[in-house]
Design a protein around this motif. Structure first.
Motif, short mmCIF file in Angstrom:
data_model
loop_
_atom_site.label_atom_id
_atom_site.label_comp_id
_atom_site.label_asym_id
_atom_site.label_seq_id
_atom_site.Cartn_x
_atom_site.Cartn_y
_atom_site.Cartn_z
N PRO A 148 23.37 19.61 14.06
CA PRO A 148 23.25 18.67 15.26
C PRO A 148 23.17 17.15 14.75
CG PRO A 148 21.55 21.35 15.10
CD PRO A 148 22.38 20.44 14.00
N ALA A 149 23.07 16.62 13.96
CA ALA A 149 23.63 15.29 13.47
C ALA A 149 24.51 15.24 13.56
CB ALA A 149 22.68 14.35 11.91
N PHE A 150 24.99 15.97 12.94
CA PHE A 150 27.00 15.64 13.45
C PHE A 150 27.59 15.93 14.79
CE2 PHE A 150 30.85 17.77 12.89
CZ PHE A 150 32.17 17.14 12.92
N HIS A 151 26.54 16.54 15.30
CA HIS A 151 27.66 17.25 16.91
C HIS A 151 26.56 15.52 17.47
CE1 HIS A 151 26.48 21.64 16.90
NE2 HIS A 151 27.56 21.00 16.34
N ARG A 152 26.09 14.86 17.18
CA ARG A 152 26.10 13.98 17.89
C ARG A 152 26.29 12.28 17.52
NH1 ARG A 152 19.81 11.82 18.84
NH2 ARG A 152 20.09 11.09 20.76
N TRP A 153 26.75 12.26 16.63
CA TRP A 153 27.53 11.63 15.81
C TRP A 153 29.20 11.73 16.69
CZ3 TRP A 153 32.23 11.70 13.23
CH2 TRP A 153 32.58 10.33 13.06
N LEU A 154 29.18 12.91 16.23
CA LEU A 154 30.31 13.57 17.31
C LEU A 154 31.08 13.15 18.33
CD1 LEU A 154 33.41 14.75 16.98
CD2 LEU A 154 32.53 17.16 17.10
N LYS A 183 18.25 15.47 24.39
CA LYS A 183 17.43 15.61 23.76
C LYS A 183 16.85 15.42 22.73
CE LYS A 183 15.12 18.82 28.06
NZ LYS A 183 14.73 20.24 27.84
N GLY A 184 18.56 14.58 21.96
CA GLY A 184 18.45 14.63 21.07
C GLY A 184 17.79 16.05 20.18
N LEU A 185 17.71 17.39 19.93
CA LEU A 185 16.94 18.80 19.64
C LEU A 185 18.17 19.35 18.95
CD1 LEU A 185 14.05 19.05 21.91
CD2 LEU A 185 13.52 17.81 19.90
N ALA A 334 31.57 17.58 5.33
CA ALA A 334 32.65 16.54 5.04
C ALA A 334 31.88 15.16 5.94
CB ALA A 334 34.03 16.54 5.91
N TRP A 335 31.23 15.47 6.77
CA TRP A 335 30.63 14.67 7.47
C TRP A 335 29.15 13.96 6.52
CZ3 TRP A 335 25.59 14.21 10.13
CH2 TRP A 335 25.65 12.58 10.56
N LEU A 336 28.64 14.66 6.05
CA LEU A 336 28.16 14.57 5.40
C LEU A 336 27.97 13.70 4.50
CD1 LEU A 336 25.66 17.57 6.01
CD2 LEU A 336 24.83 15.56 7.16
N GLY A 346 21.86 11.67 7.04
CA GLY A 346 22.40 12.00 7.46
C GLY A 346 21.68 14.04 8.52
N ASN A 347 20.39 13.58 8.64
CA ASN A 347 19.53 14.58 9.17
C ASN A 347 19.46 13.90 10.40
OD1 ASN A 347 17.84 12.13 7.59
ND2 ASN A 347 16.55 14.15 7.86
N LEU A 348 18.73 14.73 11.27
CA LEU A 348 18.38 14.29 12.90
C LEU A 348 16.46 15.06 12.36
CD1 LEU A 348 19.00 13.26 15.20
CD2 LEU A 348 19.14 15.87 16.07
N PRO A 349 15.89 14.21 12.52
CA PRO A 349 14.72 14.66 12.02
C PRO A 349 13.66 14.93 13.29
CG PRO A 349 14.63 12.11 11.25
CD PRO A 349 15.44 12.53 12.06
#
Length: 366
Positions: A148-154, A183-185, A334-336, A346-349
């Motif tokens: 999900p952290a990558f999804h939000r960045w992407l 929602k950032g979830l 790769a992004w991480l 690299g995480n989405l708390p």
């Protein structure tokens, strides 16, 4: 520093390693080339045995870890050769390894992946970043899902505009997970392909049901579906994550005991189970649009069933965004790796439940 990274992913389905060569800019990326190296049936079964057998030998675990490193190295070398890129042009490799036990809710929580990444570094001469989950778990998180952290960045979703209708990204591998962009979830919904694949393999010897064609020969068993939907994980609040160590044949068999269902009907009903738990999350979160990625994106029956249970959602695959569904997770790692080398979290708390953002990963320098 080079903007070229490689992501390696061996997922819950244990069908092979995905390798993606990715070029990053400040706010976007491009997949140069990607390949899949399937595991041989005997090796795949040995990996699955590790995940399902608490009494596996230490020698077998160490041996498979080394064999995975060799297979990962083969994948990297083939990827570079086909892309006509030299190893010294690669900044780093991000490797997920292979999860054999995920227990974030234990008294002493952990998430355990294997692959001898020191051996991988020695064989390919490229910096390897790995062990991404451990730091998040140490910070009180589940260690998953990390994508999900990558999804939000992407997709450059701020998660702040409550006026905008919710969009979701659904990854359907062995386990299915969802990212709610506004929602950032993000969290694991439950089984994706793992139960479907197990049942299909048991009756045909094949690893997966192409397009759901075998399941189409059956019909829904409502009693079976409703009993499985009573599983407490499905109603648990996020953050939450799960894996094959929970959703496996030992979870399924009690629901079938003493029943006289045809195996095709069970195939259809297991497909409906995955569809129902995904659709429930889409409906509950009032999603207007959802993009599917992962191996489940090729199961047309599964997609039809998700649409059936979530009729108001515009359901697409990430192909509609110009990104092949098979390579999203490999690109994420790769992004991480890039995040780690840049000293960025690299995480989405809100997805993992960690106390805060953390720089993830262990580094094996070239």
């Amino acid at each position: 520093m080079s903007n070229l990274y490689i992501g390696l992913m061996s997922g819950t389905s244990a069908d092979g390693v995905d390798a993606a060569l990715v070029e990053f800019s400040e706010s976007s990326f491009r997949i140069h080339h990607a390949i899949d190296i399937p595991y041989q049936p005997e090796f795949r079964q040995r990996i699955l045995n590790l995940a399902l057998n608490d009494a596996c030998s230490k020698a077998e675990m160490a041996t498979i870890s080394g064999e995975l490193a060799d297979l990962f190295a083969t994948a990297v070398n083939q990827l570079l050769s086909e892309a006509n890129i030299s190893s010294d042009q690669i900044a780093a490799i991000g490797s997920h390894g292979h999860t054999i036990d995920h227990a974030p809710n234990n008294l002493l929580p952990y998430s355990f992946q294997i692959t001898d990444h020191a051996r991988l570094t020695e064989k390919i001469g490229i910096t390897v970043v790995c062990d991404f989950r451990t730091r998040d778990v140490a910070a009180g998180g589940q260690g998953a899902p990390l994508v999900p952290a990558f999804h939000r960045w992407l997709f450059n979703a701020s998660g702040q505009n409550s006026q905008e209708a919710e969009k979701a990204f659904i990854n359907i591998g062995g386990i299915s997970n969802i990212t709610l962009l506004n929602k950032g979830l993000g969290y694991d919904c439950g089984p994706g392909n793992c139960l479907i694949d197990y049942w299909h393999h048991r009756h045909t010897g094949e690893n997966f049901d192409t397009s759901g064609n075998t399941a189409r020969l059956g019909t829904l068993e409502p009693e079976l579906l409703n009993s499985m939907l009573e599983e407490s994980y499905f109603s648990a609040l996020a953050p939450k994550s799960t894996g094959r160590e929970y959703f496996n044949h030992q979870w399924l068999e009690p629901y079938l005991k003493g029943k006289d269902y045809s195996w095709h009907d069970i195939s259809f009903t297991l497909t409906a189970l995955t569809a129902r738990i995904i659709a429930h999350q889409l409906n509950t979160n009032e999603c207007c649009e959802a993009f599917i990625c992962g191996g489940g994106s090729h199961n047309t029956l599964l997609l039809e069933q998700i649409q059936h249970y979530a009729p108001t959602v515009s359901l697409k695959t990430t192909t509609d965004l110009g990104i092949a569904p098979d390579w999203i997770e490999a690109a994420a790692f790769a992004w991480l790796a890039r995040q780690t080398l840049l000293g960025l979290p690299g995480n989405l708390p809100s997805a993992t439940g960690a106390k805060g953002e953390r720089i993830l990963g262990a580094i094996y320098p070239a």
